[in-house]
Enzyme design. Structure first.
Site, short mmCIF file in Angstrom:
data_model
loop_
_atom_site.label_atom_id
_atom_site.label_comp_id
_atom_site.label_asym_id
_atom_site.label_seq_id
_atom_site.Cartn_x
_atom_site.Cartn_y
_atom_site.Cartn_z
N ASP A 96 69.37 51.31 12.92
CA ASP A 96 70.74 51.33 13.45
C ASP A 96 70.98 50.30 14.54
O ASP A 96 70.04 49.67 15.04
CB ASP A 96 71.07 52.75 13.96
CG ASP A 96 69.90 53.41 14.68
OD1 ASP A 96 69.08 52.69 15.28
OD2 ASP A 96 69.80 54.64 14.64
N ASN A 120 70.07 67.19 18.96
CA ASN A 120 70.96 67.89 18.03
C ASN A 120 70.52 67.72 16.58
O ASN A 120 71.24 68.06 15.66
CB ASN A 120 72.41 67.39 18.20
CG ASN A 120 72.56 65.91 17.84
OD1 ASN A 120 71.61 65.26 17.42
ND2 ASN A 120 73.75 65.38 18.01
N HIS A 165 69.81 64.81 15.06
CA HIS A 165 70.19 63.59 14.34
C HIS A 165 68.95 62.76 13.98
O HIS A 165 67.95 62.77 14.70
CB HIS A 165 71.25 62.76 15.09
CG HIS A 165 70.81 62.07 16.31
ND1 HIS A 165 71.55 62.03 17.49
CD2 HIS A 165 69.70 61.34 16.60
CE1 HIS A 165 70.93 61.32 18.39
NE2 HIS A 165 69.79 60.89 17.89
N GLU A 218 74.75 62.08 12.74
CA GLU A 218 74.98 63.23 13.62
C GLU A 218 75.22 64.49 12.77
O GLU A 218 75.45 64.38 11.56
CB GLU A 218 76.20 62.94 14.50
CG GLU A 218 76.06 61.71 15.40
CD GLU A 218 75.15 61.93 16.63
OE1 GLU A 218 74.34 62.88 16.63
OE2 GLU A 218 75.25 61.13 17.57
C1 F6R Z 1 67.01 55.23 17.19
C2 F6R Z 1 67.58 56.35 16.46
C3 F6R Z 1 67.74 57.70 17.09
C4 F6R Z 1 66.59 58.10 18.02
C5 F6R Z 1 66.88 59.47 18.63
C6 F6R Z 1 65.81 59.90 19.60
O1 F6R Z 1 66.96 54.08 16.38
O2 F6R Z 1 67.95 56.18 15.34
O3 F6R Z 1 67.84 58.66 16.06
O4 F6R Z 1 65.39 58.14 17.30
O5 F6R Z 1 68.11 59.42 19.30
O6 F6R Z 1 65.83 59.05 20.70
P1 F6R Z 1 64.69 59.09 21.80
O7 F6R Z 1 63.45 58.63 21.15
O8 F6R Z 1 65.15 58.11 22.87
O9 F6R Z 1 64.61 60.49 22.28
#
Ligand code: F6R
Length: 242
Positions: A67, A136, A138, A143
């Protein structure tokens, strides 16, 4: 789902690096699906160390990132382009033209989504896809409520996701409202999915993942539909399961 419980974050990062390096030994030109955020940082440090000390080569590797924020150009300090260059690509021998990240500032975001999905099909699918998980549930920036049939698309970030990512920006209002993300269907094309979760903040999401059932209200549960998922958690993130 294969589950590895590591004692702590460093051990989790080493386990993940071991799996990736084994993959690279099997196939020099492996395709790696990569994530940003805090969780894979230790893994990327281990991979850099492996390149420096164990001669692991990335010369033939291709990467596909999950992303990018909408509205940030690839030189913006908080863009995932800069993140990946700083945290991994600049320190290993991967030709940058073999790295792929969606563009968040394309003049037509719709065309960019279509282009990126084609790149996934041409370059990929990843031999290994690294995923983090949001509190959450994701995965990528899919989401809660995202369709399990979704391909690369523009998504509105949940308030909790913007709050969680505000730590990287000078003020919470600076966190982009939207992102371009691989969809869940695109993610599930990967041959092996490596889901990483570290710390007590992720414990509730991991518990829900391991005890719930597939439901679009909890995006990570789409992984039940994949035959080859390895979850690597540290004890903090696994705590509530004990
Ligand atoms: C990042 C992504 C997100 C993160 C998620 C967890 O490319 O796609 O899904 O993996 O938000 O983020 P952290 O590792 O910062 O807790």
């Amino acid at each position: 789902m294969n589950i590895i419980v590591a004692d702590h974050y460093e051990a989790l990062s080493k386990e993940a690096a071991k799996i990736i390096e084994e993959q690279l030994q099997t196939k020099l030109g492996s395709v790696l699906g990569l994530a940003t955020g805090s969780t894979p940082l230790g893994l990327y440090e281990e991979l850099i160390q492996g390149h420096r000390e164990r001669d692991v080569s990335y010369k033939h590797v291709h990467t596909l990132n999950l992303d990018e924020y909408v509205g940030l150009d690839k030189h913006h300090p908080q863009s995932y382009h800069v993140f990946m260059n700083k945290r991994l690509f600049n320190h290993i021998n991967i030709p940058l033209k073999q790295t792929h990240i969606p563009s968040g500032d394309a003049s037509s975001l719709l065309d960019e989504c279509k282009r990126y999905e084609l790149v996934i099909d041409e370059v990929g699918p990843p031999d290994i896809q690294v995923l983090g998980i949001g509190q959450n549930g994701h995965i990528g920036f899919n989401e809660p409520g995202s369709s399990f049939a979704g391909i690369t698309h523009i998504t509105e970030l949940a308030h909790s996701t913007r709050e969680a990512n505000a730590r990287f920006f000078s003020s919470p209002e600076d966190v982009p409202t939207h992102a371009i993300t691989m969809g869940i269907k695109s993610i599930l094309k990967s041959k092996h999915i490596l889901l990483l979760a570290s710390g007590a903040k992720k414990a509730a999401a991991i518990q829900r993942l391991l005890t719930g059932e597939a439901n679009e209200a909890f995006p990570a549960s789409a992984l039940y539909g994949h035959p080859n998922v390895t979850l690597i958690v540290d004890k903090e993130a696994y705590k509530e399961m004990e």
